[in-house]
Design an enzyme around this catalytic site. Structure first.
Site, PDB file in Angstrom:
ATOM      1  N   HIS A  32       0.844  -1.209   0.000  1.00  0.00           N
ATOM      2  CA  HIS A  32       0.000   0.000   0.000  1.00  0.00           C
ATOM      3  C   HIS A  32       0.877   1.256   0.000  1.00  0.00           C
ATOM      4  O   HIS A  32       0.650   2.196   0.767  1.00  0.00           O
ATOM      5  CB  HIS A  32      -0.949  -0.021   1.206  1.00  0.00           C
ATOM      6  CG  HIS A  32      -1.944  -1.145   1.143  1.00  0.00           C
ATOM      7  ND1 HIS A  32      -3.207  -1.001   0.630  1.00  0.00           N
ATOM      8  CD2 HIS A  32      -1.831  -2.460   1.485  1.00  0.00           C
ATOM      9  CE1 HIS A  32      -3.842  -2.168   0.690  1.00  0.00           C
ATOM     10  NE2 HIS A  32      -3.020  -3.069   1.200  1.00  0.00           N
ATOM     11  N   TYR A 299       4.120  -4.626  10.216  1.00  0.00           N
ATOM     12  CA  TYR A 299       3.994  -3.207   9.902  1.00  0.00           C
ATOM     13  C   TYR A 299       5.089  -2.406  10.605  1.00  0.00           C
ATOM     14  O   TYR A 299       5.591  -1.414  10.072  1.00  0.00           O
ATOM     15  CB  TYR A 299       2.602  -2.674  10.266  1.00  0.00           C
ATOM     16  CG  TYR A 299       1.484  -3.234   9.390  1.00  0.00           C
ATOM     17  CD1 TYR A 299       1.669  -4.410   8.658  1.00  0.00           C
ATOM     18  CD2 TYR A 299       0.262  -2.616   9.274  1.00  0.00           C
ATOM     19  CE1 TYR A 299       0.665  -4.933   7.864  1.00  0.00           C
ATOM     20  CE2 TYR A 299      -0.756  -3.131   8.469  1.00  0.00           C
ATOM     21  CZ  TYR A 299      -0.544  -4.307   7.775  1.00  0.00           C
ATOM     22  OH  TYR A 299      -1.536  -4.821   6.983  1.00  0.00           O
TER      23      TYR A 299
HETATM   24  C1  HEM Z   1       0.469 -11.685   6.382  1.00  0.00           C
HETATM   25  C2  HEM Z   1      -0.392 -10.795   5.914  1.00  0.00           C
HETATM   26  C3  HEM Z   1      -0.058  -9.366   5.584  1.00  0.00           C
HETATM   27  C4  HEM Z   1       1.144  -8.783   5.308  1.00  0.00           C
HETATM   28  C5  HEM Z   1       2.516  -9.457   5.187  1.00  0.00           C
HETATM   29  C6  HEM Z   1       0.906  -7.371   5.106  1.00  0.00           C
HETATM   30  C7  HEM Z   1       1.886  -6.428   4.832  1.00  0.00           C
HETATM   31  C8  HEM Z   1       1.702  -5.050   4.892  1.00  0.00           C
HETATM   32  C9  HEM Z   1       2.757  -4.062   4.986  1.00  0.00           C
HETATM   33  C10 HEM Z   1       4.248  -4.361   5.003  1.00  0.00           C
HETATM   34  C11 HEM Z   1       2.160  -2.846   5.036  1.00  0.00           C
HETATM   35  C12 HEM Z   1       2.834  -1.480   5.174  1.00  0.00           C
HETATM   36  C13 HEM Z   1       2.869  -1.095   6.670  1.00  0.00           C
HETATM   37  C14 HEM Z   1       3.519   0.254   6.944  1.00  0.00           C
HETATM   38  O1  HEM Z   1       4.667   0.465   6.529  1.00  0.00           O
HETATM   39  O2  HEM Z   1       2.874   1.104   7.595  1.00  0.00           O
HETATM   40  C15 HEM Z   1       0.734  -3.053   4.938  1.00  0.00           C
HETATM   41  C16 HEM Z   1      -0.221  -2.070   4.907  1.00  0.00           C
HETATM   42  C17 HEM Z   1      -1.569  -2.314   4.733  1.00  0.00           C
HETATM   43  N1  HEM Z   1      -2.218  -3.534   4.790  1.00  0.00           N
HETATM   44 FE1  HEM Z   1      -1.335  -5.309   5.069  1.00  0.00          FE
HETATM   45  N2  HEM Z   1      -0.444  -7.116   5.254  1.00  0.00           N
HETATM   46  C18 HEM Z   1      -1.065  -8.313   5.540  1.00  0.00           C
HETATM   47  C19 HEM Z   1      -2.414  -8.499   5.762  1.00  0.00           C
HETATM   48  C20 HEM Z   1      -3.375  -7.560   5.504  1.00  0.00           C
HETATM   49  C21 HEM Z   1      -4.782  -7.791   5.591  1.00  0.00           C
HETATM   50  C22 HEM Z   1      -5.473  -9.105   5.991  1.00  0.00           C
HETATM   51  C23 HEM Z   1      -5.395  -6.623   5.257  1.00  0.00           C
HETATM   52  C24 HEM Z   1      -6.881  -6.424   5.205  1.00  0.00           C
HETATM   53  C25 HEM Z   1      -7.537  -5.532   5.883  1.00  0.00           C
HETATM   54  C26 HEM Z   1      -4.356  -5.631   4.976  1.00  0.00           C
HETATM   55  C27 HEM Z   1      -4.544  -4.307   4.602  1.00  0.00           C
HETATM   56  C28 HEM Z   1      -3.541  -3.341   4.571  1.00  0.00           C
HETATM   57  C29 HEM Z   1      -3.795  -1.925   4.320  1.00  0.00           C
HETATM   58  C30 HEM Z   1      -5.117  -1.275   3.963  1.00  0.00           C
HETATM   59  C31 HEM Z   1      -2.554  -1.290   4.452  1.00  0.00           C
HETATM   60  C32 HEM Z   1      -2.273   0.205   4.306  1.00  0.00           C
HETATM   61  C33 HEM Z   1      -2.359   0.868   5.681  1.00  0.00           C
HETATM   62  C34 HEM Z   1      -2.031   2.348   5.561  1.00  0.00           C
HETATM   63  O3  HEM Z   1      -2.712   3.044   4.786  1.00  0.00           O
HETATM   64  O4  HEM Z   1      -1.090   2.799   6.235  1.00  0.00           O
HETATM   65  N3  HEM Z   1      -3.153  -6.247   5.144  1.00  0.00           N
HETATM   66  N4  HEM Z   1       0.472  -4.408   4.862  1.00  0.00           N
END
Ligand code: HEM
Length: 310
Positions: A32, A299
């Site tokens: 994202h 995160y």
């Molecule tokens: C093992 C599972 C997952 C991994 C490895 C993963 C990985 C990541 C990473 C690395 C980030 C960036 C975090 C940051 O630097 O602030 C992120 C952001 C995000 N993830 Fe995941 N994620 C996972 C599961 C999910 C799930 C289940 C959802 C469903 C709701 C999701 C929705 C999001 C969203 C919407 C963001 C953006 C948040 C923002 O706007 O700061 N992720 N994810």
């Protein structure tokens, strides 16, 4: 302590593997990566009041900061591509603390554990001959992890919304609400747009950042809104597997309405913040879903790398 360490090591390995698969974009979230933040106000309906002590779900309206995002690790991927979109909300509570609620426009995830997500990243390794993922490897992964199939199939055909404000988003995991008497019940959340959901048929004329531009234009004529719909789980509904959804006939309540008013003034500040699905508040507790638990450390690893401009 040992298991906390193992969890952190797994989270580092997952982020390393995301970087290996998708490349590194210094200073950006490892997923994202491109997003824009907006000011919003959340007004509870009061219907959640008997079920949770969480301040924003039972009291006065609270301000919130929202981030809409494109799921890719590359901040320059064009919006016209088929991709999952994110909708993260930080509620600013009356006592000065925050609580986060993070959703995507898919109703289920592609892995039931962080370990199987890591295996999926391995299966998605590009074939050196073609540079594209080897479909046989993905099929073999789904053969070994059939629970991944529905989420992968849904992600492969996810619609491209005409607007960030015209699609439904799900938090996917179960959470627990605790009421004033101490009783807990499982819940699942989704945001339903006030606009009718609509997908784009032709995105060929879109600029790379069309969805943020579209929302900026739309907000000139007034706020855009979403209803917070909460599904109430029943005995036997699983709370630990984010590849599964609950039966559609579960009782639902409208917990409140979010009104998004305009772009947040300090985008750089918000770019450097983190939205963490386990940042909760009294009255809301994490479920036993291992993916939800892992996301907090994953995160934090991503945050640490990007704030150090790696
Ligand atoms: C093992 C599972 C997952 C991994 C490895 C993963 C990985 C990541 C990473 C690395 C980030 C960036 C975090 C940051 O630097 O602030 C992120 C952001 C995000 N993830 Fe995941 N994620 C996972 C599961 C999910 C799930 C289940 C959802 C469903 C709701 C999701 C929705 C999001 C969203 C919407 C963001 C953006 C948040 C923002 O706007 O700061 N992720 N994810």
């Amino acid at each position: 302590m040992a298991s906390e360490l193992a969890k952190s090591q797994l989270s580092v390995t997952i982020v390393d593997n995301i970087e290996h698969l998708k490349g590194t974009h210094a200073g950006y979230r490892r997923a994202h990566a491109r997003g824009v933040c907006y000011d919003a106000t959340f007004t509870p309906t009061g219907d959640a009041g008997p079920l949770t002590t969480a301040a924003h779900l039972r009291g006065e309206p609270v301000s919130a900061t929202v981030r809409f995002s494109h799921t890719d690790t590359n901040p320059h991927v064009p919006d016209g591509d088929r991709a999952v979109r994110g909708f993260a909300t930080k509620f600013h509570l009356p006592d000065g603390t925050n609580t986060d609620l993070i959703m995507v426009n898919l109703d289920r995830f592609v892995a039931s554990t962080p370990e199987s997500f890591l295996e999926l990243l391995h299966a998605a390794e590009p074939d050196p001959a073609t540079g594209a993922p080897n479909l046989d490897n993905i099929k073999a992964h789904v053969g070994a992890h059939p629970e991944a199939g529905p989420g992968l199939a849904a992600a492969a055909v996810v619609g491209i919304p005409v607007s960030y404000a015209a699609t439904t988003y799900w938090a996917i995991h179960a959470f627990f609400w605790r009421d004033a008497d101490g009783a807990a019940r499982p819940v699942k959340y989704r945001w339903e747009p006030d606009l009718d959901p609509a997908n784009a048929e032709d995105t060929s004329g879109w600029s790379a950042e069309h969805l943020a531009e579209e929302l900026a234009e739309r907000l000139k004529s007034g706020p855009v809104g979403f209803r917070l719909i909460v599904q109430l789980g029943e005995e036997g509904d699983n709370t630990d597997d984010s590849t599964q959804v609950w039966p559609a006939e579960r009782t639902e309540i409208v917990a409140g309405h979010l009104s998004i008013t305009g772009e947040a003034a300090d985008q750089e500040y918000w770019h450097n913040q983190v939205f963490d699905p386990t940042l909760l508040t009294p009255g809301i507790e994490a479920s036993d879903d291992p993916v939800l638990a892992a996301r907090s450390t994953i995160y934090a690893v991503s945050y640490d790398r990007r704030v150090h401009k790696r």
